[in-house]
Design a protein around this motif. Sequence first.
Motif, PDB file in Angstrom:
ATOM      1  N   ALA B 103       0.881  -1.051  -0.109  1.00  0.00           N
ATOM      2  CA  ALA B 103      -0.073  -0.108   0.154  1.00  0.00           C
ATOM      3  C   ALA B 103       0.941   1.170   0.068  1.00  0.00           C
ATOM      4  O   ALA B 103       1.719   1.457   0.953  1.00  0.00           O
ATOM      5  CB  ALA B 103      -0.891  -0.201   1.266  1.00  0.00           C
ATOM      6  N   PHE B 153       5.698 -10.150   4.643  1.00  0.00           N
ATOM      7  CA  PHE B 153       4.603  -9.495   5.291  1.00  0.00           C
ATOM      8  C   PHE B 153       5.139  -9.124   7.043  1.00  0.00           C
ATOM      9  O   PHE B 153       4.885  -8.126   7.235  1.00  0.00           O
ATOM     10  CB  PHE B 153       3.402 -10.337   5.267  1.00  0.00           C
ATOM     11  CG  PHE B 153       2.339  -9.894   5.909  1.00  0.00           C
ATOM     12  CD1 PHE B 153       1.647  -8.655   5.468  1.00  0.00           C
ATOM     13  CD2 PHE B 153       1.797 -10.554   6.984  1.00  0.00           C
ATOM     14  CE1 PHE B 153       0.425  -8.270   6.072  1.00  0.00           C
ATOM     15  CE2 PHE B 153       0.551  -9.917   7.721  1.00  0.00           C
ATOM     16  CZ  PHE B 153      -0.036  -8.665   6.985  1.00  0.00           C
ATOM     17  N   THR B 157       5.364  -5.551   8.370  1.00  0.00           N
ATOM     18  CA  THR B 157       4.409  -4.955   9.472  1.00  0.00           C
ATOM     19  C   THR B 157       5.426  -4.893  10.698  1.00  0.00           C
ATOM     20  O   THR B 157       4.915  -3.813  11.582  1.00  0.00           O
ATOM     21  CB  THR B 157       3.298  -6.096   9.651  1.00  0.00           C
ATOM     22  OG1 THR B 157       3.735  -7.381   9.857  1.00  0.00           O
ATOM     23  CG2 THR B 157       2.188  -6.065   8.446  1.00  0.00           C
ATOM     24  N   GLY B 161       6.299  -0.917   9.737  1.00  0.00           N
ATOM     25  CA  GLY B 161       4.820  -0.382   9.878  1.00  0.00           C
ATOM     26  C   GLY B 161       4.118  -0.238   8.698  1.00  0.00           C
ATOM     27  O   GLY B 161       3.576   0.809   8.245  1.00  0.00           O
ATOM     28  N   GLN B 162       4.028  -1.058   7.850  1.00  0.00           N
ATOM     29  CA  GLN B 162       3.617  -0.927   6.295  1.00  0.00           C
ATOM     30  C   GLN B 162       2.750  -2.132   6.074  1.00  0.00           C
ATOM     31  O   GLN B 162       3.249  -3.453   6.318  1.00  0.00           O
ATOM     32  CB  GLN B 162       5.010  -0.836   5.415  1.00  0.00           C
ATOM     33  CG  GLN B 162       4.589  -1.079   3.872  1.00  0.00           C
ATOM     34  CD  GLN B 162       3.949   0.020   3.657  1.00  0.00           C
ATOM     35  OE1 GLN B 162       4.225   1.176   3.434  1.00  0.00           O
ATOM     36  NE2 GLN B 162       2.747  -0.065   2.896  1.00  0.00           N
ATOM     37  N   ASP B 163       1.564  -2.246   5.531  1.00  0.00           N
ATOM     38  CA  ASP B 163       0.844  -3.021   4.959  1.00  0.00           C
ATOM     39  C   ASP B 163       0.722  -3.307   3.810  1.00  0.00           C
ATOM     40  O   ASP B 163       1.305  -2.351   2.927  1.00  0.00           O
ATOM     41  CB  ASP B 163      -0.689  -2.833   5.566  1.00  0.00           C
ATOM     42  CG  ASP B 163      -1.551  -3.915   5.687  1.00  0.00           C
ATOM     43  OD1 ASP B 163      -1.361  -4.907   5.386  1.00  0.00           O
ATOM     44  OD2 ASP B 163      -2.327  -3.727   6.841  1.00  0.00           O
TER      45      ASP B 163
END
Lengths: 381, 439
Positions: B103, B153, B157, B161-163
């Motif tokens: 994202a 993943f 995360t 801090g990333q989805d």
Amino acid sequence: MAFISSGYNPDKPMENRITDIGPKNFEDFYPPVIKNNKAKWLYHEILKPGVLVHVSETGDEVYTVRAGGARLMTVDLIREICDVADKHCSGYFRFTTRNNIEFMVDKKDKVEPLIKDLESRKFPGGSYKFPVGGTGAGITNIVHTQGWIHCHTPATDASGPVKAAMDVLFDDFKDMRLPAHLRVSLACCLNMCGAVHCSDIAILGYHRKPPMVDHAYVDSMCEIPLAIAACPTAAIKPKKIEIDGQQKNSVEVNNSRCMFCGNCYTMCPALPLSDKEGDGIVIMAGGKVSNRISNPKFSKVVVAFLPNEAPRWPSTTAVIKKMVDVYAKDARKYERLGEWAERIGWERFFEKCELEFSHHLIDDFRDPAYYTWRQTTNFKF
Amino acid sequence: MAKHKTPLLDQLVSGPWPSFVDDMKQYAAARAKNEKKIEYQIPVDVVDDLMGLLELSYADGTTHWKHGGIVGVFGYGGGVIGRYCDQPETFPGVAHFHTMRVAQPAGKFYKSEYVRKLCDLWEFRGSGLTNMHGSTGDIIFLGTQTPQLEEIFYELTHTMGQDLGGSGSNLRTPSDCIGQARCEFACYDTQDLCHTLTNDYQDELHRPAFPYKFKFKFDGCPNCCVASIARADISFIGTWKDDIRIDQEAVAGYVSGKFKPNAGAHAGRDWGPFDIVKEVIDLCPTECMKYENGKLAINNKECTRCMHCINVMPRALRPGKETGLSILVGAKAPILDGAQMGSLLVPFVEVNKEDGYQAIKDVIEAIWDWWMEEGKNRERLGELMKRQGFQKLLEVTGIKPVPQHVKEPRHNPYIFWKEDEVEGGWERDVTEYRKHHQR
Ligand code: SF4
Ligand code: SF4
Ligand code: SF4
Ligand code: SF4
């Protein structure tokens, strides 16, 4: 190549699992001049192709240098973008919707060194890594899809035709001589996972041969009802066939009803349709998304088929170049390509662009077709 | 030495435009050398094999990718697209080559420190090839193998801090124009609305429960730089209700030639001196402008906010102060039944950050309830609107019909009156009727 764990435990996938955190917060990535002046901008000016200044009511200015980029990028090239950003912009940069890279600085005297740095970076083969341009009444980067590099349904490549077209259109990327901006887009099949149907010029991959049926595998590879339901023209029917004395469930394609969308193939891998001679390119023109002066418009098909001529697609790029040049010469200031074509009439458009009109260009697909036929005596000879 | 000969691709190395082939060639060589001594978690020659496979496509004019298999990360129904090549013996490095959608931040603003971390992760656990960005807006990580998906993943995360983004029958990752961050035309904060809705609807984005894909796009004004009106199931387009702000002194500046029209966008050619009547007044689609005695006047009641005059004279004209957005719905690409442009549903709604954009979310959620109930498999919102009608859309969203909803009223009188709309209803007594009408 030993497997190195990140800390994830496959036996306990829920342990310490973090989900649903979304993207990074944009505010963490605003350069200070953007953060301080958000919603306070008064006006902007394009100082030269690829260079913009925005002036704020606080008196602050931000200078943006826009560089083109192939959207297919290696991490090494991205790191080079980071290097440039570190050197000139305290590490900040952004991308535009059309895959351009934007570097922002807060003082005018930082602009020229930045441009010089960007334009000095070239690949060994001689192409620019970061050509500056793509603003105003010119041609900016082509938005595109995956093509042969990574998708299962393309009827053409994406990165290759885009590179070939941008090489041919490069002068207009670096200039602002056109009557208005001109947007080129590419989608490599009519699924258009990247929409191209409202572009001044669209390059679209298109199949022309119906799917082959891999009878022996249809039943084992596919959910037959899903494949049948996927067909928008109801061209697919169930069929029992005999292979080596064995009854098998399969399907039959009514070839004359097929519009080559590939939906069935997406649902059922035993119905492949790509083909060297069958696949190629459709050129569409005259679309736009802005509401300026006239309403947003769909692009219209102006060339029904051009062959895939890898690696440089010369017929495709020649048609595009011709349209751009005729439009540049003939249209009025502020007139988008589609507005120009409508003003002079599509009959004149084909004449001026030296494009052949054929029966393929008359709509015969369902209801909307009727609205595209001429229902008046007002036409030009 | 490159692993495969690529004579066709090599012809794309020359020419001025950035060559993706040269980029890949350099990178493939760097991977082979591995000066940084990286313990690559997928084959070191993945890029070589990808180029070999692409060369094969250039020679035989067809793709060599098979369908996506079902791969993903635990608990998510999107964000990963499985991909396998159909020549795994010749090109083992890309036998499995799955895409991950990461994202992107609203506005696609970045800082190098963060992006370098993404690059390191992707080089270590994937092909090192990306799309910056995919058509929908995500950062695309192009090509890794199944065992790496959870690892990537986890790293994204836990340490970044990333989805992931959306794919499949989900809300796709929303995207926005640069808006108020740097554009004087923006009528609302596109980044904040995009980011807030993306986060509020994480469940819809990660866990497929929709009939098909669903897209949000945010344009700060009717110039529509992210093309929301053409490609989003719901487009949020900034607009205003009051008067265009005019600075007469700056108008005079344009007339006298002190300022370049259209912010200098036409500087590549000599179009002659600026003519305000010809270039602005006469091109105004609603003919609501006047230029008399050196003064510009706009009859704002008749203006449709097309942006032309403001684009031509950004120093002199600004959108009004009573800003908000219009909601248009149902845009999509041609597949299956033809392309659809967004249709106006909400002419104006205030953009209220304080209450978490409740008025906007009410519209979204009413639309989703209807589409999830009535939409068929693989039916986009625009197609459902065509099948059940715009009137139905108004009914489910509780929006009052206004002339703004149509270009023109219907061409036929075939109105499906409902019984409760007709005085006395439809139940009648034929015997009573016959008393006055012989057979
Ligand atoms: S446009 Fe079609 S072929 Fe191209 S990447 Fe998208 S779905 Fe695949
Ligand atoms: S390609 Fe499209 S139209 Fe042709 S059979 Fe398959 S689904 Fe039907
Ligand atoms: S859509 Fe409007 S507000 Fe957004 S960047 Fe474009 S011109 Fe600016
Ligand atoms: S915004 Fe468009 S319609 Fe309104 S006054 Fe300007 S040119 Fe006319």
